[in-house]
Design a protein around this motif. Structure first.
Motif, PDB file in Angstrom:
ATOM      1  N   UNK A 579       0.808  -1.214   0.000  1.00 20.85           N
ATOM      2  CA  UNK A 579       0.000   0.000   0.000  1.00 20.85           C
ATOM      3  C   UNK A 579       0.843   1.266   0.000  1.00 20.85           C
ATOM      4  N   UNK A 580       2.158   1.131  -0.122  1.00 23.33           N
ATOM      5  CA  UNK A 580       3.022   2.304  -0.096  1.00 23.33           C
ATOM      6  C   UNK A 580       4.292   2.027  -0.880  1.00 23.33           C
ATOM      7  N   UNK A 581       4.909   3.112  -1.325  1.00 19.56           N
ATOM      8  CA  UNK A 581       6.168   3.013  -2.059  1.00 19.56           C
ATOM      9  C   UNK A 581       7.107   4.107  -1.591  1.00 19.56           C
ATOM     10  N   UNK A 582       8.416   3.910  -1.852  1.00 18.04           N
ATOM     11  CA  UNK A 582       9.415   4.935  -1.580  1.00 18.04           C
ATOM     12  C   UNK A 582       9.980   5.410  -2.908  1.00 18.04           C
ATOM     13  N   UNK A 583      10.233   6.715  -2.981  1.00 17.78           N
ATOM     14  CA  UNK A 583      10.714   7.288  -4.232  1.00 17.78           C
ATOM     15  C   UNK A 583      11.704   8.397  -3.939  1.00 17.78           C
ATOM     16  N   UNK A 584      12.508   8.719  -4.962  1.00 18.19           N
ATOM     17  CA  UNK A 584      13.454   9.835  -4.858  1.00 18.19           C
ATOM     18  C   UNK A 584      13.159  10.808  -5.993  1.00 18.19           C
ATOM     19  N   UNK A 585      13.597  12.037  -5.820  1.00 14.23           N
ATOM     20  CA  UNK A 585      13.367  13.064  -6.834  1.00 14.23           C
ATOM     21  C   UNK A 585      14.300  12.857  -8.016  1.00 14.23           C
TER      22      UNK A 585
END
Length: 621
Positions: A579-585
């Motif tokens: 239900x969630x993800x991690x991301x970078x710019x």
């Protein structure tokens, strides 16, 4: 008492307000108008919308659908969605006595099964609109209302409104008795105060013509069908209440102004000079503060001038009004508790009646006044309540105040009030005012998933649709695992979740069954390494440098995005969970902690190593 009648017309509705002058009407200053420097307060509100106007007063040629001896009533088809309810007390046949049940049993007369049979055609009049689950209330005692008289074809003699004083009632009874009433009876209305014999004769001729038209239509029209329609809202209110005590009737619509002008020319020419067409730029209801009063009708709390307040709660069987002292602690250094309570209750008694009229509250009403120790104070509050009810045109019955401070009363309810017209029950809570918490639903889904695994032993994975808040509890967040890991270990199955904020909090269902790869292909909106455009919605709850984006309830934590809240930006997905993800710019902005150095290069200050990406203390599930 000085009053004004306001009529405003929009494309879809007609609204009517009755204003009373604050010079003679006590009470609060809410809903005051500013026209000509006068203070007016809104006393009554009426709203009628196209396609849903009141049917009270309409006369129908109906067909008896069913007769119920046990209820002493019949259901009559009048061509509407719900059959009308006709009680034995409202059955009228010339020269026929209907059996009535008294204290000692049934009196002589014909039973309802001897008077009505299924399929029989009868003329009935609506005396109460359909309310909630009930159909309209009907009567065979027909009446046609004019300005001064109500003509009752099956009646006899002359009755006079009890709201008039005795001397005027006697005069009007003599004047109406001298007029040629013809067959039937008549009731002299409150608006007839000051009317003459000539006024009655002119009006009874008009009412006789209406009745002749009604009879002709009833003979020619097959049942079920309407044969007489009551006047629309503005004419009906003007006919029923506009009299010499009204300073003006102000109308902002040319067609309605012309209709009222024609009505007054025919029934009360002396009132024509009080009819005014409103042409100002500012809307009529805003000019007189009526819009503010309409909004107040929807509020549960009503403040009193001294600092106390009312709480109005609606139930199926009754309306409960609670009186509270609030911030009012008495006046003067020597103020006593009983005096403070009595003062609050006296203000409340007046405001309660104003709210009953303004909201058009009907049925059983219980008012919980603050307990008073002295009987004389209770009597004073009850007298104030009854005196205020004298201005209410609707029939009321009040029981004496109890030692607990409770007043029970009834108020006739024949149509929907302003609140019922403006609102509808919440589709989520269905009018209950509460919904299940996400924790409660999560526990229910927990049990359901275990049962689901037992019912379908051959299915390795499931995609479940639930509210995102429920999914967050099941999956866990911020390094704290949820119960789904234990469920999967116990059942040997795999579960994924999808859903949006638009879902009801208690909604859950199976969307897809299959292998784990099939479910993940459908459930996970991203792949690791994928670049997507997202809107940064809010700062991260635990890491001040980061921020959060949401896509249909799926949470994306973005490293270093705190300065970009409210903006759209391109991010690279680093890790994907249920239900969630991690991301970078993809294109991180210059850090706010960097400053230009002397040679044009940027240097960092403050933290060792600058604001680079930090080790995450939590991971997406």
């Amino acid at each position: 008492m000085r009053k004004q009648l306001l009529v405003t017309v929009d494309r879809g509705e007609t609204r009517v307000a009755i204003l009373e002058s604050e010079e003679t009407a006590s009470g609060s200053r809410r809903g005051r108008g500013k026209k000509n420097g006068d203070d007016w307060r809104v006393a009554e509100l009426y709203i009628e919308r196209r396609g849903s106007r009141s049917i009270v007063g309409n006369i129908y040629k109906g067909k008896v659908d069913n007769v119920l001896p046990g209820l002493e009533a019949a259901f009559v088809d009048i061509g509407l969605e719900k059959n009308g309810f006709l009680h034995a007390d409202d059955i009228i046949f010339p020269g026929v006595e209907v059996a009535r049940r008294g204290r000692t049993g049934r009196s002589r007369g014909k039973r309802i099964t001897e008077l009505l049979t299924p399929g029989q055609e009868i003329l009935v009049q609506v005396v109460k609109d359909p309310l909630k689950t009930k159909g309209p209330r009907l009567s065979m005692q027909l009446s046609i209302a004019g300005r001064y008289l109500v003509y009752v074809p099956q009646g006899e003699g002359v009755g006079v409104s009890r709201r008039l004083d005795e001397m005027e009632r006697d005069r009007l009874r003599r004047a109406a008795g001298k007029a040629e009433l013809g067959e039937g009876g008549a009731i002299v209305r409150t608006a007839a105060q000051g009317a003459t014999r000539e006024d009655f004769e002119r009006e009874i001729k008009y009412l006789h013509k209406l009745y002749d038209v009604l009879q002709r239509r009833a003979e020619e029209t097959p049942a079920p069908a309407m044969v007489f329609q009551e006047a629309d809202l503005s004419v009906r209110v003007a006919r029923d209440i506009f009299s010499g005590e009204f300073a003006k009737a102000i109308v902002d619509d040319p067609k309605q102004h012309h209709r009222l002008e024609s009505f007054f020319q025919r029934t009360a020419p002396e009132l024509l000079d009080r009819l005014e067409f409103y042409e100002d730029v500012e809307p009529l209801f805003e000019q007189f503060g009526v819009e503010e009063a309409i909004q107040s009708v929807l509020k549960r709390r009503v403040d009193l001038p001294s600092g106390g307040y009312l709480m109005i709660d609606y139930a199926e069987a009754m309306t409960v009004i609670d009186v509270n002292s609030g911030s009012f602690t008495g006046r003067g250094k020597g103020a006593k508790l009983e005096e403070t309570i009595t003062k609050t209750n006296l203000e409340a008694a007046e405001e309660v009646v104003r709210q009953l009229r303004l909201r058009d509250i009907g049925g059983i009403i219980v008012i919980d006044f603050i307990d008073m120790a002295r009987a004389r104070n209770r009597d004073a509050v009850l007298k104030t309540l009854q005196a205020s009810l004298d201005e209410d045109r609707t029939k009321t019955y009040v029981v004496e105040i109890s030692p607990l401070g409770l007043v029970e009363m009834t108020r006739q309810n024949v149509t929907d009030g302003v609140r019922e017209i403006l609102t509808k029950p919440c589709p989520t809570c269905e009018g209950e005012g509460v919904v299940l918490s996400e924790d409660t639903v999560a526990l229910e889904v927990d049990r359901w998933l275990r049962d689901l695994a037992k019912e379908r032993p051959g299915t390795p994975a499931f995609l479940i649709r639930v509210h995102p808040k429920v999914a967050a509890i099941l999956v866990g967040s911020h390094g704290v695992p949820g119960p789904i890991a234990e469920i999967e270990k116990e059942t040997g199955r795999h579960f994924h979740f999808e859903g949006t904020e638009a879902l009801p909090i208690d909604h859950f269902e199976v969307v897809l069954e299959g292998t784990r790869d099939e479910i993940e292909a459908r459930a996970l909106p991203f792949r690791e390494g994928e670049e997507v455009l997202v809107e940064i919605e809010e700062p991260h709850m635990y890491n001040e440098d980061d921020a959060v984006a949401k896509l249909d309830g799926y949470i994306v934590s973005v490293f270093g995005a705190a300065p970009l809240v409210g903006e759209k930006t391109l991010v690279r997905i680093e890790k994907v969970g249920r239900s969630a993800a991690q991301a970078s710019l993809v294109n991180p902005p210059p850090s706010a902690e960097e400053e230009p150095s002397g040679n044009g290069r940027r240097r960092r200050r403050g933290r060792r190593g600058g604001r680079g990406r930090r080790r995450r203390t939590e991971s997406a599930s």
